[in-house]
Design an enzyme around this catalytic site. Structure first.
Site, PDB file in Angstrom:
ATOM      1  N   HIS A  56      12.990  22.940  26.676  1.00 12.15           N
ATOM      2  CA  HIS A  56      14.110  23.458  27.444  1.00 12.15           C
ATOM      3  C   HIS A  56      15.288  22.520  27.219  1.00 12.15           C
ATOM      4  O   HIS A  56      15.110  21.304  27.018  1.00 12.15           O
ATOM      5  CB  HIS A  56      13.756  23.558  28.936  1.00 12.15           C
ATOM      6  CG  HIS A  56      12.993  24.814  29.271  1.00 12.15           C
ATOM      7  ND1 HIS A  56      12.122  24.904  30.331  1.00 12.15           N
ATOM      8  CD2 HIS A  56      12.985  26.040  28.671  1.00 12.15           C
ATOM      9  CE1 HIS A  56      11.609  26.128  30.384  1.00 12.15           C
ATOM     10  NE2 HIS A  56      12.114  26.836  29.383  1.00 12.15           N
TER      11      HIS A  56
ATOM     12  N   ASP B 196      17.656  21.031  28.887  1.00 12.91           N
ATOM     13  CA  ASP B 196      17.958  19.818  29.656  1.00 12.91           C
ATOM     14  C   ASP B 196      17.040  18.660  29.289  1.00 12.91           C
ATOM     15  O   ASP B 196      17.260  17.531  29.731  1.00 12.91           O
ATOM     16  CB  ASP B 196      17.900  20.102  31.155  1.00 12.91           C
ATOM     17  CG  ASP B 196      16.602  20.744  31.616  1.00 12.91           C
ATOM     18  OD1 ASP B 196      16.071  21.593  30.889  1.00 12.91           O
ATOM     19  OD2 ASP B 196      16.123  20.412  32.716  1.00 12.91           O
TER      20      ASP B 196
ATOM     21  N   HIS C 254       9.001  19.082  26.417  1.00  7.45           N
ATOM     22  CA  HIS C 254       9.077  20.506  26.089  1.00  7.45           C
ATOM     23  C   HIS C 254      10.492  20.821  25.640  1.00  7.45           C
ATOM     24  O   HIS C 254      11.408  19.992  25.761  1.00  7.45           O
ATOM     25  CB  HIS C 254       8.674  21.370  27.293  1.00  7.45           C
ATOM     26  CG  HIS C 254       9.612  21.281  28.455  1.00  7.45           C
ATOM     27  ND1 HIS C 254       9.756  20.138  29.219  1.00  7.45           N
ATOM     28  CD2 HIS C 254      10.455  22.202  28.998  1.00  7.45           C
ATOM     29  CE1 HIS C 254      10.637  20.357  30.180  1.00  7.45           C
ATOM     30  NE2 HIS C 254      11.083  21.592  30.057  1.00  7.45           N
TER      31      HIS C 254
END
Length: 301
Positions: free
Chosen positions: A65, A67, A63
């Site tokens: 995000h 990080d 995904h």
């Protein structure tokens, strides 16, 4: 000789620490390398772990995000700088195409490599090779997220006693394996199924059907355990798992080796993740990941 091992490049969740880089993981599977979730700093962690850009054949992003994806820009540019001679395929949620585009072309560089974009839009098979089938399953997170699973095709193991009983030896064994029959003797008469190895990579998610489907029967399961059990409500709010939840899913799925990773910076004692995983009833091999760790895929039973 084929090598199947999992190389941990980073184990932090949202915020890196002095000892934990942002996410980054490499699976060596025979002659291929699959890079999962390259967070910020992945290119440097690859150098420290002895992983070269030439080792990469696929990039799988769960995904978008930061990080799990901010390292894409550096990794893609390094692939081109080093003029990797083979095609590299990138898988990621189709809904994040705009983020992938921004990261791929974050700065100016010269493209020298064929990077194939193969976004994921639904559960299913992404690729099938002689060595593995790669599939994706939807997870439960505030942004669209997918986990990945590799499954080796089943093979057959020859049974020496059965071969001897039928008088088959030498070149006859090879012919039987190629043709499936030698006279009245079939391959099934003198062999048994050798179950293919299975690996799954499960990042940011609550418990959901996708977690269980990905974990089922895995030899090696790498799964997030961002929170400890006492913070289960916080985990649910933010779309994450606790150590006990991850371990219980692995227990129910019959996982042989469980690797916990993606730890919140709020915790200072990694051993507590292992204690809570064991308290959840997981009895297989258990590893609490740390940066630059190498984990071999378990040998076949």
């Amino acid at each position: 000789m084929s090598v199947r091992e999992f190389v941990v490049l980073g184990t932090a969740s949202q915020v890196p620490t002095r000892h934990r880089n942002h996410n980054g993981y490499l699976l060596r599977w025979d002659g291929e390398g699959i890079l999962f979730d390259p967070g910020e700093g992945t290119q440097r962690q690859m150098l420290r772990a002895g992983v070269a850009a030439h080792d990469l054949d696929r990039i799988c992003v769960t995904h978008f995000h930061g990080d799990h994806s901010l390292g894409l820009a550096g990794v893609i540019q390094r692939i081109n700088l080093d003029q990797v001679p083979h095609e590299v395929t990138a898988h990621y949620p189709r809904s994040g195409q705009r983020f992938f585009d921004r990261l791929r072309y974050a700065t100016a560089y010269r493209e020298t490599v064929r990077l194939t974009e193969a976004p994921v839009a639904a559960d299913g098979v992404l690729a099938a090779t002689p060595s593995y089938t790669l599939e994706a399953r939807r997870l439960s997170h505030p942004v669209e997220s997918y986990g990945y699973r590799l499954t080796e095709p089943d093979g057959r193991r020859m049974l020496p006693a059965a071969l001897a009983a039928h008088g088959i030896a030498g070149p006859g064994v090879g012919r039987l394996q190629r043709e499936g029959r030698l006279g009245d003797v079939t391959l099934a008469d003198v062999s048994e199924v050798r179950r293919g190895q299975r690996f799954a990579f499960v990042m940011d998610t609550r418990l959901c059907d996708g977690v269980h489907a990905l974990a089922e029967g895995c030899d090696l399961l790498v799964i997030e355990s961002t929170f400890l059990d006492e913070d289960a409500a916080l985990a649910a709010d933010h779309g994450h798992l606790t150590a006990g939840q991850a371990a219980a899913a692995a227990r129910d799925a019959g996982v042989r080796h469980l690797v916990l990773t993606h730890f919140s910076q709020r915790y200072s004692d990694p051993a507590e993740f292992e204690r809570q995983a064991r308290a959840a009833g997981f009895e297989g091999e258990l590893t609490v990941a740390y940066d630059l760790l190498r984990v071999p895929v378990p040998k076949r039973r």
